[in-house]
Design an enzyme around this catalytic site. Sequence first.
Site, mmCIF file in Angstrom:
data_model
loop_
_atom_site.group_PDB
_atom_site.id
_atom_site.type_symbol
_atom_site.label_atom_id
_atom_site.label_comp_id
_atom_site.label_asym_id
_atom_site.label_seq_id
_atom_site.Cartn_x
_atom_site.Cartn_y
_atom_site.Cartn_z
ATOM 1 C CB CYS A 20 -0.989 -0.031 1.162
ATOM 2 S SG CYS A 20 -0.239 -0.062 2.806
ATOM 3 N NE ARG A 26 -4.532 1.467 1.742
ATOM 4 C CZ ARG A 26 -4.316 2.263 0.722
ATOM 5 N NH1 ARG A 26 -5.165 2.242 -0.311
ATOM 6 N NH2 ARG A 26 -3.289 3.090 0.691
ATOM 7 C CG ASP A 137 -5.489 5.773 2.635
ATOM 8 O OD1 ASP A 137 -5.497 5.307 3.787
ATOM 9 O OD2 ASP A 137 -4.688 6.629 2.237
HETATM 10 P P1 4NP Z 1 -1.873 2.695 4.137
HETATM 11 O O1 4NP Z 1 -2.542 4.024 4.724
HETATM 12 O O2 4NP Z 1 -1.293 3.075 2.790
HETATM 13 O O3 4NP Z 1 -3.005 1.758 4.033
HETATM 14 O O4 4NP Z 1 -0.808 2.286 5.128
HETATM 15 C C1 4NP Z 1 -1.879 5.256 4.805
HETATM 16 C C2 4NP Z 1 -1.026 5.484 5.848
HETATM 17 C C3 4NP Z 1 -0.387 6.716 5.964
HETATM 18 C C4 4NP Z 1 -0.622 7.690 5.015
HETATM 19 C C5 4NP Z 1 -1.469 7.447 3.960
HETATM 20 C C6 4NP Z 1 -2.100 6.219 3.855
HETATM 21 N N1 4NP Z 1 0.009 8.970 5.146
HETATM 22 O O5 4NP Z 1 -0.270 9.830 4.309
HETATM 23 O O6 4NP Z 1 0.804 9.155 6.068
#
Ligand code: 4NP
Length: 170
Positions: A20, A26, A137
């Site tokens: 991800c 995710r 997300d």
């Molecule tokens: P992930 O979610 O991609 O599912 O781990 C996110 C975690 C952090 C961020 C964006 C999405 N961020 O912008 O810090």
Amino acid sequence: MSSSFRKITIEDPFKICFVCLGNICRSPTAEGIFIHKVKKAGLELFFYIDSAGTAAYHVGEPANSKSQATANKHGVHLPSTAQRFEYRDLEEFDLVLAMDSENYHNLSNLDRKGLYTEKIKMMRDFDPQKGDGQVPDPYYGGIQGFENVFHILDRSCEALLDQLKDYIQK
Ligand code: 4NP
């Protein structure tokens, strides 16, 4: 979707990396769910399972507390420590599963020569309920979003493991 995979043996375990953006919501959830299902099926020697993010913002962090709480509620442990997906991982893994189109494009951009196109797939290609094809997300939203992500990934991992079982040679 039905994909074709290589033969899987204990000598040559199948290597899967869930990917991800941040590797805290995710993909660690997908990793934890897939590990859980593989263990339940007694197939842990046939797989190497990992997760990574295309961005480095959270490197070194454990999974997000809401992701962990949601997974734990469903009996799933999330063991990951966030790491960034590197070019060499495209060589290392047999299957690299992107949670959304942005992750997919980030991975494709790493694979400039197009050597690994066949290995990079969308997670929801395996979801029997396709929806819009994205694992949304949940990072900026409430707990319901994390619950939704858990169920999408639970269905997708179940179907993925079902397909991979056909390639296991005991
Ligand atoms: P992930 O979610 O991609 O599912 O781990 C996110 C975690 C952090 C961020 C964006 C999405 N961020 O912008 O810090």
